[in-house]
Design an enzyme around this catalytic site. Structure first.
Site, PDB file in Angstrom:
ATOM      1  N   VAL A 185       2.903   7.707  -4.347  1.00 35.62           N
ATOM      2  CA  VAL A 185       2.390   8.139  -3.239  1.00 35.62           C
ATOM      3  C   VAL A 185       3.813   8.252  -2.138  1.00 35.62           C
ATOM      4  O   VAL A 185       3.937   7.369  -1.703  1.00 35.62           O
ATOM      5  CB  VAL A 185       1.309   7.783  -2.177  1.00 35.62           C
ATOM      6  CG1 VAL A 185       0.895   8.392  -1.303  1.00 35.62           C
ATOM      7  CG2 VAL A 185      -0.009   7.422  -3.210  1.00 35.62           C
ATOM      8  N   HIS A 198       3.667   3.765   3.251  1.00 33.68           N
ATOM      9  CA  HIS A 198       2.525   2.776   3.244  1.00 33.68           C
ATOM     10  C   HIS A 198       3.076   1.273   3.164  1.00 33.68           C
ATOM     11  O   HIS A 198       4.222   1.153   2.708  1.00 33.68           O
ATOM     12  CB  HIS A 198       1.121   3.630   2.519  1.00 33.68           C
ATOM     13  CG  HIS A 198       2.268   3.635   1.215  1.00 33.68           C
ATOM     14  ND1 HIS A 198       2.302   4.413   0.654  1.00 33.68           N
ATOM     15  CD2 HIS A 198       1.509   2.784   0.363  1.00 33.68           C
ATOM     16  CE1 HIS A 198       2.882   4.381  -0.565  1.00 33.68           C
ATOM     17  NE2 HIS A 198       2.089   3.349  -0.787  1.00 33.68           N
TER      18      HIS A 198
HETATM   19  P1  AMP Z   1       1.829   3.151  -4.020  1.00 37.54           P
HETATM   20  O1  AMP Z   1       2.476   3.006  -5.382  1.00 37.54           O
HETATM   21  O2  AMP Z   1       2.896   2.108  -3.075  1.00 37.54           O
HETATM   22  O3  AMP Z   1       2.899   4.303  -3.701  1.00 37.54           O
HETATM   23  O4  AMP Z   1       1.159   2.816  -3.612  1.00 37.54           O
HETATM   24  C1  AMP Z   1      -0.010   3.595  -3.881  1.00 37.54           C
HETATM   25  C2  AMP Z   1      -1.595   3.479  -2.939  1.00 37.54           C
HETATM   26  O5  AMP Z   1      -2.354   4.272  -2.857  1.00 37.54           O
HETATM   27  C3  AMP Z   1      -2.052   2.895  -4.446  1.00 37.54           C
HETATM   28  O6  AMP Z   1      -2.452   1.506  -4.442  1.00 37.54           O
HETATM   29  C4  AMP Z   1      -3.644   3.761  -4.457  1.00 37.54           C
HETATM   30  O7  AMP Z   1      -4.739   3.032  -4.951  1.00 37.54           O
HETATM   31  C5  AMP Z   1      -3.381   4.091  -3.331  1.00 37.54           C
HETATM   32  N1  AMP Z   1      -4.228   5.544  -3.071  1.00 37.54           N
HETATM   33  C6  AMP Z   1      -4.369   6.436  -4.426  1.00 37.54           C
HETATM   34  N2  AMP Z   1      -4.966   7.520  -2.985  1.00 37.54           N
HETATM   35  C7  AMP Z   1      -5.519   6.840  -2.849  1.00 37.54           C
HETATM   36  C8  AMP Z   1      -6.819   7.181  -1.947  1.00 37.54           C
HETATM   37  N3  AMP Z   1      -7.427   8.817  -1.803  1.00 37.54           N
HETATM   38  N4  AMP Z   1      -7.514   6.136  -0.460  1.00 37.54           N
HETATM   39  C9  AMP Z   1      -7.206   5.233  -0.332  1.00 37.54           C
HETATM   40  N5  AMP Z   1      -6.183   4.917  -1.018  1.00 37.54           N
HETATM   41  C10 AMP Z   1      -5.475   5.218  -2.022  1.00 37.54           C
END
Ligand code: AMP
Length: 115
Positions: free
Chosen positions: A97, A101
């Site tokens: 994403v 974060h």
């Molecule tokens: P990254 O791989 O570091 O970009 O982490 C993205 C994180 O966002 C992953 O651990 C996903 O499980 C989480 N994620 C994706 N969509 C959502 C959502 N709608 N609500 C909460 N977490 C999410």
């Protein structure tokens, strides 16, 4: 700046999330696909794509994210046992994403170095 992502929609309350903390600049919510018993995402509301896009102007909000993570870790009961706070930047690190974060992970042991 990041394009509109799923996290922009969570900030705008267009899609639901289990929000644990919110102020004008920072939002924290439970990860939808937790990798540990405690898995919270802490994000600046400003749509930075990743940590590499942050500048000196963002120092305060980045610091706030760290402080929120520390407080949440205490509130969620993992401060004593320990936890991991991590950000993934780019595809080699597994970023999926593209809105900056920080992952707060706790409630189990973690290997080091990471796989
Ligand atoms: P990254 O791989 O570091 O970009 O982490 C993205 C994180 O966002 C992953 O651990 C996903 O499980 C989480 N994620 C994706 N969509 C959502 C959502 N709608 N609500 C909460 N977490 C999410």
């Amino acid at each position: 700046m990041a394009d509109m992502t799923i996290f922009s929609k969570i900030i705008a309350k267009e899609i639901p999330a289990d929000i644990l903390y919110e102020d004008e600049e920072v939002l924290a919510f439970k990860d939808i696909n937790p990798k540990a018993p405690i898995h919270v995402l802490i994000i600046p509301k400003k749509p930075l794509k990743d940590i590499g896009e942050a500048t000196a102007e963002d120092a305060a909000v980045l610091g706030r994210c760290m402080l929120v993570a520390g407080k949440l870790a205490k509130n969620l009961g993992v401060a004593e046992s320990g936890y991991r706070l991590v950000t993934n930047k780019g595809e080699a690190a597994g970023q999926t994403v593209f809105h900056l974060h920080f992952h707060l992970l706790g409630g189990r042991d973690f290997s080091w170095p990471p796989g």
